[in-house]
Design a protein around this motif. Structure first.
Motif, PDB file in Angstrom:
ATOM      1  N   LYS A  91     -13.784 -43.493   5.036  1.00  0.00           N
ATOM      2  CA  LYS A  91     -12.739 -43.085   4.097  1.00  0.00           C
ATOM      3  C   LYS A  91     -12.851 -41.616   3.726  1.00  0.00           C
ATOM      4  CE  LYS A  91     -11.757 -47.592   2.144  1.00  0.00           C
ATOM      5  NZ  LYS A  91     -11.748 -48.439   0.946  1.00  0.00           N
ATOM      6  N   GLN A  93     -11.273 -38.652   0.902  1.00  0.00           N
ATOM      7  CA  GLN A  93     -10.639 -38.551  -0.408  1.00  0.00           C
ATOM      8  C   GLN A  93      -9.652 -37.389  -0.458  1.00  0.00           C
ATOM      9  OE1 GLN A  93     -12.784 -39.752  -3.943  1.00  0.00           O
ATOM     10  NE2 GLN A  93     -12.627 -37.655  -4.693  1.00  0.00           N
ATOM     11  N   GLU A  96      -3.114 -37.754  -4.225  1.00  0.00           N
ATOM     12  CA  GLU A  96      -1.850 -38.442  -3.957  1.00  0.00           C
ATOM     13  C   GLU A  96      -0.999 -38.467  -5.222  1.00  0.00           C
ATOM     14  OE1 GLU A  96      -2.087 -42.308  -2.097  1.00  0.00           O
ATOM     15  OE2 GLU A  96      -3.693 -41.654  -0.762  1.00  0.00           O
ATOM     16  N   LYS A 109      -9.391 -42.529  -2.012  1.00  0.00           N
ATOM     17  CA  LYS A 109     -10.122 -42.662  -0.749  1.00  0.00           C
ATOM     18  C   LYS A 109      -9.365 -43.619   0.161  1.00  0.00           C
ATOM     19  CE  LYS A 109     -14.855 -41.892  -2.294  1.00  0.00           C
ATOM     20  NZ  LYS A 109     -16.085 -42.562  -2.720  1.00  0.00           N
ATOM     21  N   ARG A 110      -9.093 -43.126   1.391  1.00  0.00           N
ATOM     22  CA  ARG A 110      -8.438 -43.997   2.378  1.00  0.00           C
ATOM     23  C   ARG A 110      -9.001 -43.710   3.763  1.00  0.00           C
ATOM     24  NH1 ARG A 110      -3.751 -46.440   0.214  1.00  0.00           N
ATOM     25  NH2 ARG A 110      -2.710 -45.231  -1.412  1.00  0.00           N
ATOM     26  N   GLU A 112      -8.549 -42.848   7.785  1.00  0.00           N
ATOM     27  CA  GLU A 112      -7.665 -41.858   8.394  1.00  0.00           C
ATOM     28  C   GLU A 112      -7.227 -42.218   9.809  1.00  0.00           C
ATOM     29  OE1 GLU A 112      -8.620 -37.671   7.604  1.00  0.00           O
ATOM     30  OE2 GLU A 112      -7.333 -38.259   5.945  1.00  0.00           O
ATOM     31  N   ARG A 136      -2.448 -41.640   5.889  1.00  0.00           N
ATOM     32  CA  ARG A 136      -2.538 -41.817   4.431  1.00  0.00           C
ATOM     33  C   ARG A 136      -1.181 -42.159   3.841  1.00  0.00           C
ATOM     34  NH1 ARG A 136      -5.941 -40.382   0.302  1.00  0.00           N
ATOM     35  NH2 ARG A 136      -7.391 -39.704   1.896  1.00  0.00           N
ATOM     36  N   GLN A 139      -0.286 -45.722   4.655  1.00  0.00           N
ATOM     37  CA  GLN A 139      -1.040 -46.692   3.844  1.00  0.00           C
ATOM     38  C   GLN A 139      -0.532 -46.737   2.412  1.00  0.00           C
ATOM     39  OE1 GLN A 139      -5.552 -46.594   4.703  1.00  0.00           O
ATOM     40  NE2 GLN A 139      -4.740 -44.809   5.770  1.00  0.00           N
ATOM     41  N   HIS A 140      -0.224 -45.563   1.848  1.00  0.00           N
ATOM     42  CA  HIS A 140       0.306 -45.518   0.482  1.00  0.00           C
ATOM     43  C   HIS A 140       1.610 -46.307   0.398  1.00  0.00           C
ATOM     44  CE1 HIS A 140       1.406 -43.239  -3.364  1.00  0.00           C
ATOM     45  NE2 HIS A 140       2.528 -43.845  -3.010  1.00  0.00           N
ATOM     46  N   ASP A 143       1.191 -50.103   0.931  1.00  0.00           N
ATOM     47  CA  ASP A 143       0.627 -50.708  -0.285  1.00  0.00           C
ATOM     48  C   ASP A 143       1.736 -51.208  -1.211  1.00  0.00           C
ATOM     49  OD1 ASP A 143      -2.086 -50.592   0.081  1.00  0.00           O
ATOM     50  OD2 ASP A 143      -2.446 -48.868  -1.221  1.00  0.00           O
ATOM     51  N   TYR A 150      -1.162 -46.613  -5.858  1.00  0.00           N
ATOM     52  CA  TYR A 150      -2.373 -45.850  -5.513  1.00  0.00           C
ATOM     53  C   TYR A 150      -3.370 -45.782  -6.662  1.00  0.00           C
ATOM     54  CZ  TYR A 150      -1.032 -41.518  -7.962  1.00  0.00           C
ATOM     55  OH  TYR A 150      -0.718 -40.588  -8.916  1.00  0.00           O
ATOM     56  N   HIS A 153      -6.483 -47.879  -6.726  1.00  0.00           N
ATOM     57  CA  HIS A 153      -7.651 -47.508  -5.911  1.00  0.00           C
ATOM     58  C   HIS A 153      -8.560 -46.502  -6.614  1.00  0.00           C
ATOM     59  CE1 HIS A 153      -5.848 -49.582  -2.542  1.00  0.00           C
ATOM     60  NE2 HIS A 153      -4.806 -48.792  -2.513  1.00  0.00           N
TER      61      HIS A 153
END
Ligand code: NI
Length: 188
Positions: A91, A93, A96, A109-110, A112, A136, A139-140, A143, A150, A153
């Motif tokens: 992950k 950081q 966002e 943290k995600r 990549e 990223r 994923q955001h 979600d 976000y 997280h």
């Protein structure tokens, strides 16, 4: 047509979204409206729940951040019925923000490196390995389709720091420079 962006505290942002059927009415119009809404509010991604629809659909145009993140150059995507697979669990950081959480920006943290399978607005199938900041953004936005934001997280300490700002959004006290839909008022 610009659509109002549903803000933090609205229950639509916490629901699990449903698959989009191929005969979904006026889908192309919805895609165009979501892009227009996203551009008008300077976002690089927008998920259907943010315009009040619990369907598995996301729009992304990452080109505005391509100067900093070259992998985003020219990447404009309509993502319908996505399936995401993590290819590398390490992950990273980065900061966002979210149109549903105006005035807030936090490090998240995600991973990549992901593999994304999705359908476009014509229901053509795509599969692609996606890396870096574009991964990223994906994923955001994805979600949102499972009712996750976000800020879910971030650390409890950071959440404590932004508690006042979150409260103001829920209470409808946050100014927003795009059309927005606040949470329904709770009866006291
Ligand atoms: Ni968001």
């Amino acid at each position: 047509m610009k659509l109002p962006v549903y803000l933090y505290g609205h229950p639509v942002l916490r629901k699990i979204s449903e698959p989009v059927p191929a005969d979904y009415p006026d889908l192309k119009k919805l895609v165009a409206d979501m892009f227009e809404t996203m551009y008008a509010s300077d976002g690089v991604g927008l998920a259907a729940p943010q315009v009040g629809l619990n369907i598995n659909m996301v729009v992304i145009d990452a080109d505005p951040v391509a100067d900093t993140f070259p992998e985003c150059k020219g990447r404009k995507l309509v993502i319908i019925n996505p399936e995401l697979e993590i290819l590398d669990g390490e992950k990273v950081q980065r900061g966002e923000g979210c149109l549903s959480l105006p005035g807030i920006s936090e490090d998240v943290k995600r991973v990549e490196h992901i593999r994304l399978k999705w359908q476009d607005e014509d229901f053509n199938e795509h599969t692609e390995e996606i890396s870096g900041f574009l991964a990223r953004i994906v994923q955001h936005e994805l979600d949102h389709l499972s009712g996750t934001l976000y800020i879910d997280h971030i650390s409890p300490l950071r959440k404590q720091f932004i508690r006042g700002k979150l409260h103001n959004i829920i209470e409808g006290k946050t100014r927003c420079d795009y059309p927005a839909k606040y949470a329904p008022r709770k009866r006291k």
